[in-house]
Design a protein around this motif. Structure first.
Motif, PDB file in Angstrom:
ATOM      1  N   VAL A 147       4.383   2.348  -5.224  1.00 22.51           N
ATOM      2  CA  VAL A 147       4.929   1.615  -4.052  1.00 22.51           C
ATOM      3  C   VAL A 147       4.672   1.928  -2.713  1.00 22.51           C
ATOM      4  O   VAL A 147       4.701   1.178  -1.917  1.00 22.51           O
ATOM      5  CB  VAL A 147       6.281   1.451  -4.808  1.00 22.51           C
ATOM      6  CG1 VAL A 147       7.313   0.639  -3.770  1.00 22.51           C
ATOM      7  CG2 VAL A 147       6.603   0.931  -6.078  1.00 22.51           C
ATOM      8  N   LEU A 148       5.139   3.357  -2.714  1.00 24.77           N
ATOM      9  CA  LEU A 148       5.046   3.927  -1.343  1.00 24.77           C
ATOM     10  C   LEU A 148       3.532   3.659  -0.728  1.00 24.77           C
ATOM     11  O   LEU A 148       3.405   3.761   0.596  1.00 24.77           O
ATOM     12  CB  LEU A 148       5.472   5.348  -1.354  1.00 24.77           C
ATOM     13  CG  LEU A 148       6.893   5.565  -1.856  1.00 24.77           C
ATOM     14  CD1 LEU A 148       7.326   7.136  -1.796  1.00 24.77           C
ATOM     15  CD2 LEU A 148       7.820   4.835  -1.124  1.00 24.77           C
ATOM     16  N   ASP A 149       2.529   3.738  -1.501  1.00 26.00           N
ATOM     17  CA  ASP A 149       1.113   3.607  -1.117  1.00 26.00           C
ATOM     18  C   ASP A 149       0.766   2.172  -0.877  1.00 26.00           C
ATOM     19  O   ASP A 149      -0.186   2.116  -0.330  1.00 26.00           O
ATOM     20  CB  ASP A 149       0.495   4.180  -2.073  1.00 26.00           C
ATOM     21  CG  ASP A 149       0.536   5.689  -1.945  1.00 26.00           C
ATOM     22  OD1 ASP A 149       0.751   6.287  -1.094  1.00 26.00           O
ATOM     23  OD2 ASP A 149      -0.254   6.447  -3.003  1.00 26.00           O
ATOM     24  N   LEU A 150       1.678   1.138  -1.086  1.00 24.75           N
ATOM     25  CA  LEU A 150       1.182  -0.335  -0.789  1.00 24.75           C
ATOM     26  C   LEU A 150       0.936  -0.322   0.705  1.00 24.75           C
ATOM     27  O   LEU A 150       1.758   0.111   1.493  1.00 24.75           O
ATOM     28  CB  LEU A 150       2.537  -1.116  -1.347  1.00 24.75           C
ATOM     29  CG  LEU A 150       2.635  -1.645  -2.537  1.00 24.75           C
ATOM     30  CD1 LEU A 150       3.701  -2.317  -2.925  1.00 24.75           C
ATOM     31  CD2 LEU A 150       1.309  -2.392  -3.033  1.00 24.75           C
ATOM     32  N   PRO A 151       0.175  -1.340   1.057  1.00 20.53           N
ATOM     33  CA  PRO A 151      -0.273  -1.595   2.498  1.00 20.53           C
ATOM     34  C   PRO A 151       1.100  -2.086   2.969  1.00 20.53           C
ATOM     35  O   PRO A 151       1.657  -3.171   2.232  1.00 20.53           O
ATOM     36  CB  PRO A 151      -1.520  -2.617   2.461  1.00 20.53           C
ATOM     37  CG  PRO A 151      -2.198  -2.437   0.958  1.00 20.53           C
ATOM     38  CD  PRO A 151      -1.106  -1.844   0.195  1.00 20.53           C
ATOM     39  N   SER A 152       1.200  -2.232   4.140  1.00 22.32           N
ATOM     40  CA  SER A 152       2.474  -2.833   4.783  1.00 22.32           C
ATOM     41  C   SER A 152       2.492  -4.414   4.518  1.00 22.32           C
ATOM     42  O   SER A 152       3.747  -4.876   4.334  1.00 22.32           O
ATOM     43  CB  SER A 152       2.597  -2.643   6.418  1.00 22.32           C
ATOM     44  OG  SER A 152       1.272  -3.120   6.941  1.00 22.32           O
TER      45      SER A 152
END
Length: 445
Positions: free
Chosen positions: A388-393
């Motif tokens: 989740v934290l690595d998802l693109p903005s």
């Protein structure tokens, strides 16, 4: 060679001076303009293979479109890696290719299709002819399917265009009486999606207004299932607006409407009740509606809403996801619930599955992290929320951000808050935010 270096070299980037301009653009999209590596820091990544500190990782992921784990994987010399880009990125856009970019080809092709479709619709304006309704049906079905799977910006214009076409045909009155119900049904579905879009853009007032229009169209269509579905959307809007009392009210109203229906909309409304009741700390209601939903699942007969799919059906995976979220909101965490949380994540792990939605996957991953935190497993929670934290903005919609912040609050409030891993994770989530206005549409239902 690291895939990170391979990806940069394919873009013609081999120095800090070449790296920093696109890096700064990616940081700007994330609102993290103060996070910038020194030239020697970049050289350590590029030449020595040192993994970047966590503060830099979101920007690198945003810039290159691959997860940190993939980027810091060694690839053999001369080999062409086959890592899959994160959702919303295109492998064809990752490096210069001769000829037209695939995404540009798709855009120009879509424009040609739209022009041809509009021509046929124009020819039917004197009277609602045989071409119009099938074209509108196909368009509505496509938008329903695509909504949870692609960025909102990719379909927003098409969604508003379809709504305009349907309302125009209702306004002219040139339809046959037998076509009126069909047009009102399509208008209700499209208004539902537009209201959901406004909610994803955090424009609550427009979302509420459009949901009332959706309710009016559904009533004119005399479609009880769609009327109940709109009540569910109204509950969803209030749930993410942090008004659980109103969310519970609308879910109960919709549940009463759908009590004699056999599609999945009734189960969704029970799930919405459970989540709202969990926020209100009403454990008795959570238990009652969860058990009722489990009992009704075995008697489901898919209806016309379910056949459209997308946001209009409530899959078994989504039911597990809602059940876990309600329990996580109550602060529960044990081996059985952890297994259910893992099952929910697995249920959304295949992007080819018709029930897949990246928002539901991210929500299930956040819930998994919450359950692990309630069990005191900080390292497991950090691993669970990492994707989740690595998802693109562009894929961090409001629901995903709220779900991630729930994990942060649990880290700060629990006994684990003094652990080093907990402090690092808390700091990373603190700066986790979406980029506007390119919001994704696949929010958690």
């Amino acid at each position: 060679m690291l895939f990170f270096r391979f990806a940069l070299e394919r873009r013609g980037i081999r120095s800090a001076d070449e790296f920093l301009p696109p890096y700064r653009k990616a940081a700007g999209r994330l609102g993290l303009t103060t996070v910038e590596p020194a030239p020697k820091t970049f050289e350590g990544w590029f030449y020595d293979g040192r993994k970047p500190q966590k503060a830099f990782r979101p920007v690198i992921v945003e810039m290159l479109g691959y997860s940190i784990d993939d980027l810091w994987t060694t690839v053999p010399e001369g080999a062409t890696p086959d890592f899959v880009p994160l959702v919303g990125t295109s492998p064809s856009a990752s490096h210069a290719e001769p000829g037209m970019d695939l995404s540009e080809m798709k855009r120009s092709g879509a424009m040609a299709v739209r022009r041809a479709r509009n021509y046929l619709l124009q020819t039917d304006r004197e009277r609602l002819g045989d071409n119009t309704l099938p074209l509108l049906h196909d368009q509505v079905a496509r938008l329903v399917r695509e909504y949870p799977r692609v960025p909102l910006s990719a379909i927003w214009d098409d969604l508003l265009d379809a709504q305009d076409q349907v309302i125009f045909n209702l306004e002219t009155g040139k339809h046959r009486p037998s076509q009126l119900g069909d047009l009102n049904f399509m208008a209700g579905v499209l208004a539902f999606l537009v209201a959901k879009g406004f909610n994803d853009m955090e424009d609550r007032e427009q979302a509420r207004t459009m949901s009332l229009l959706a309710a009016a169209f559904a009533k004119d269509a005399e479609h009880v299932g769609l009327m109940a579905m709109v009540n569910g959307l109204q509950s969803l809007i209030e749930y993410w607006a942090e008004r659980p009392g109103d969310a519970l009210f609308y879910a109960q109203r919709g549940a009463a409407l759908s009590s004699n229906l056999h599609g999945t909309v009734g189960l969704w409304l029970l799930g919405l009740q459970a989540r709202a009741a969990a926020v209100l700390r009403d454990e008795q209601t959570v238990r009652a509606v969860t058990l009722e939903a489990l009992d009704r699942r075995g008697n489901v007969v898919l209806d016309d809403l379910d056949q459209l799919g997308g946001l209009l059906t409530y899959s078994t995976e989504k039911q597990i996801y809602y059940t876990v979220e309600a329990e996580a909101l109550l602060g529960h965490g044990d081996a059985s619930l952890t297994s259910q949380a893992e099952l929910a994540v697995q249920g959304f792990s295949n992007p080819e599955d018709p029930n897949w939605a990246f928002g539901d996957l991210a929500g299930a991953q956040c819930n998994h992290a919450l359950v692990l935190l309630h069990s005191g497993e900080v390292d497991g929670a950090a691993q669970a929320i990492r994707p989740v934290l690595d998802l693109p903005s562009t894929h961090r919609n409001y629901g995903i951000v709220v779900s991630a912040q729930r994990v942060r609050h649990a880290l700060m409030a629990g006994q684990v808050r003094t652990a080093v891993a907990a402090r690092e994770l808390t700091e990373e989530i603190a700066v986790y935010a979406p980029r506007r206005p390119a919001l994704p549409s696949g929010t958690q239902r």
